[in-house]
Design a protein around this motif. Structure first.
Motif, PDB file in Angstrom:
ATOM      1  N   VAL A 302       0.878  -1.177   0.000  1.00  0.00           N
ATOM      2  CA  VAL A 302       0.000   0.000   0.000  1.00  0.00           C
ATOM      3  C   VAL A 302       0.910   1.220   0.000  1.00  0.00           C
ATOM      4  N   VAL A 328      -1.580  -1.404  -4.062  1.00  0.00           N
ATOM      5  CA  VAL A 328      -2.600  -0.364  -3.957  1.00  0.00           C
ATOM      6  C   VAL A 328      -1.902   0.985  -3.825  1.00  0.00           C
ATOM      7  N   TYR A 330      -2.415   5.203  -3.415  1.00  0.00           N
ATOM      8  CA  TYR A 330      -3.236   6.389  -3.129  1.00  0.00           C
ATOM      9  C   TYR A 330      -2.441   7.614  -3.575  1.00  0.00           C
ATOM     10  N   GLY A 337      -8.112   5.451  -4.176  1.00  0.00           N
ATOM     11  CA  GLY A 337      -6.959   4.648  -4.558  1.00  0.00           C
ATOM     12  C   GLY A 337      -7.201   3.841  -5.815  1.00  0.00           C
ATOM     13  N   PHE A 339      -5.697   0.086  -7.709  1.00  0.00           N
ATOM     14  CA  PHE A 339      -4.930  -1.118  -7.398  1.00  0.00           C
ATOM     15  C   PHE A 339      -4.724  -1.956  -8.650  1.00  0.00           C
ATOM     16  N   ARG A 380      -9.746   3.528   2.491  1.00  0.00           N
ATOM     17  CA  ARG A 380      -8.375   3.232   2.921  1.00  0.00           C
ATOM     18  C   ARG A 380      -8.288   1.745   3.288  1.00  0.00           C
ATOM     19  N   THR A 382      -5.510  -1.626   4.352  1.00  0.00           N
ATOM     20  CA  THR A 382      -4.214  -1.989   4.902  1.00  0.00           C
ATOM     21  C   THR A 382      -3.826  -3.365   4.380  1.00  0.00           C
TER      22      THR A 382
END
Length: 393
Positions: A302, A328, A330, A337, A339, A380, A382
């Motif tokens: 990420v 991913v 952002y 985001g 991906f 968002r 993780t």
């Protein structure tokens, strides 16, 4: 119902004798025995103004003739005389544009280029002409010729003639005659054309003229132009933009092109540098991903504040990886985001499952084929949230 604006296009105040008043969904429709409010028709916009101190909501016409619309809640009675004022500024813009159009169309017609339609907005007017293209040099010549005609201060007059007498006039565009009287607008010795619109009394009232751009339409060309007050407004807007550009570039008007060229070169140089740095970063991230796959069977990254292209570059470098990879990105560091996910050959079913899980869990939108999919997400995430989605059950 008499069209007073046909008789005297300069009369802007009059006492309107109400002959009909009817409530409608739009408001109160009021008709006068004689009106000087020009209704929207023939490519020209409607007049604005007031009736008995109330600002009209519009001026239109139908089979019964021209009328004005007053806002809902207004009142008027048949036989009542109401003091009416036509918006002089608005009428002036319209007459300048319309008269300029007659001159423009005449001069184009002299070159064998026929006008097909006329349209007006509050900021400019346009004509569609029967030509696939018109060179810049011809446009400049025509523009100059229009201004020379304006400077001659030619008289503009209206004539009402019998349809049978139309052949006696050098009419630019002969309409389909219905047998009734015909209203002609004559501009000095330059042009005579059937028209129901309002016009200046002399071409000198137009003041200035400019063709501002062209468009392609239905295989023809549309010319956009400004005249008089709309030309003044056009140049003021452009001048404000140029002054702001000067301020931002900290240069004078004559140096804008050179300053932009320098910025473009800097942008080109920066793009090359960024491309090189992205390649270096993709190499490093690919190595990290291989280590993760070797240790845990799956790699998830990420990344914040990096270009989306980086995610595609990393997955492209791992076409022979032994496990799934999801990157991913952002770009703005927020929640929006993008991906990219890739899986080894033979694990395409896992990729389809991953896309379905992403949609169910995070509302992600994705698509692709084969061993790679990519998509967007506005949440968002993780690595700990993503990892279970890439594990085959």
């Amino acid at each position: 119902m008499q069209k007073g604006y046909w008789e005297d296009g300069s009369k802007l105040q009059f006492d309107g004798l109400v002959t009909a008043a009817a409530e409608t969904e739009r408001g109160l429709v009021v008709r006068f025995e004689k009106t000087y409010f020009y209704p929207e028709c023939g490519g020209q916009l409607a007049d604005g103004g007031t009736v008995g101190g109330t600002t009209i909501a519009g001026a239109q016409q139908d089979d019964a003739g021209p009328y004005v619309v007053l806002p809902p809640g207004s009142s008027a009675e048949v036989g009542q005389s109401l003091f009416c004022v036509v918006d002089a500024e608005r009428r002036g813009r319209h007459t300048q544009l319309h008269s300029a159009q007659h001159i423009l169309s005449r001069l184009l017609d002299d070159r064998g280029i026929r006008t097909l339609s006329f349209h007006m907005t509050e900021e400019e007017a346009s004509i569609e002409i029967e030509a696939t293209a018109v060179s810049d040099s011809v446009l400049t010549e025509v523009e100059d010729a229009v201004e020379r005609a304006i400077w001659r201060c030619l008289p503009v007059e209206t004539l009402v003639v019998d349809a049978a007498d139309i052949a006696a006039y050098d009419v630019r565009k002969v309409p389909e005659l219905a047998g009734g009287p015909l209203r002609l607008v004559r501009i000095g010795d330059l042009d005579t054309n059937p028209c129901g619109g309002t016009h200046v009394a002399s071409t000198g009232e137009i003041g200035s003229f400019a063709i501002v751009r062209t468009d392609k339409v239905r295989g023809n060309t549309r010319l956009y132009f400004v005249a008089g007050r709309t030309a003044t407004a056009y140049y003021r807007r452009n001048d404000a933009v140029l002054r702001e550009i000067e301020r931002q570039l900290t240069c004078g008007l004559g140096d804008i092109s050179a300053s932009i060229a320098r910025l473009q070169q800097r942008d080109h140089d920066a793009a090359r540098q960024v491309k090189g740095l992205l390649a270096m970063a993709a190499d490093e991230l690919a190595h990290q991903a291989l280590d993760e796959i070797a240790s845990h069977g799956v790699a998830i990254m990420v990344l914040d504040g990096v270009p989306t292209e980086l995610a595609r570059m990393v997955t492209a470098k791992l076409t022979s990886a032994s496990g799934p990879l999801c990157v991913v990105v952002y770009p703005g560091g927020g929640t929006d985001g993008q991906f990219v996910c890739s899986v080894p050959t033979g694990s395409e079913a896992l990729l389809a499952t991953f896309g379905a899980r992403m949609k169910e869990s995070f509302g992600a939108r994705s698509g692709g084929a084969g061993r790679v999919i990519q998509g967007k997400v506005d949440t968002r995430m993780t690595p700990d949230q993503l990892k279970p989605l890439l594990v085959a059950e």
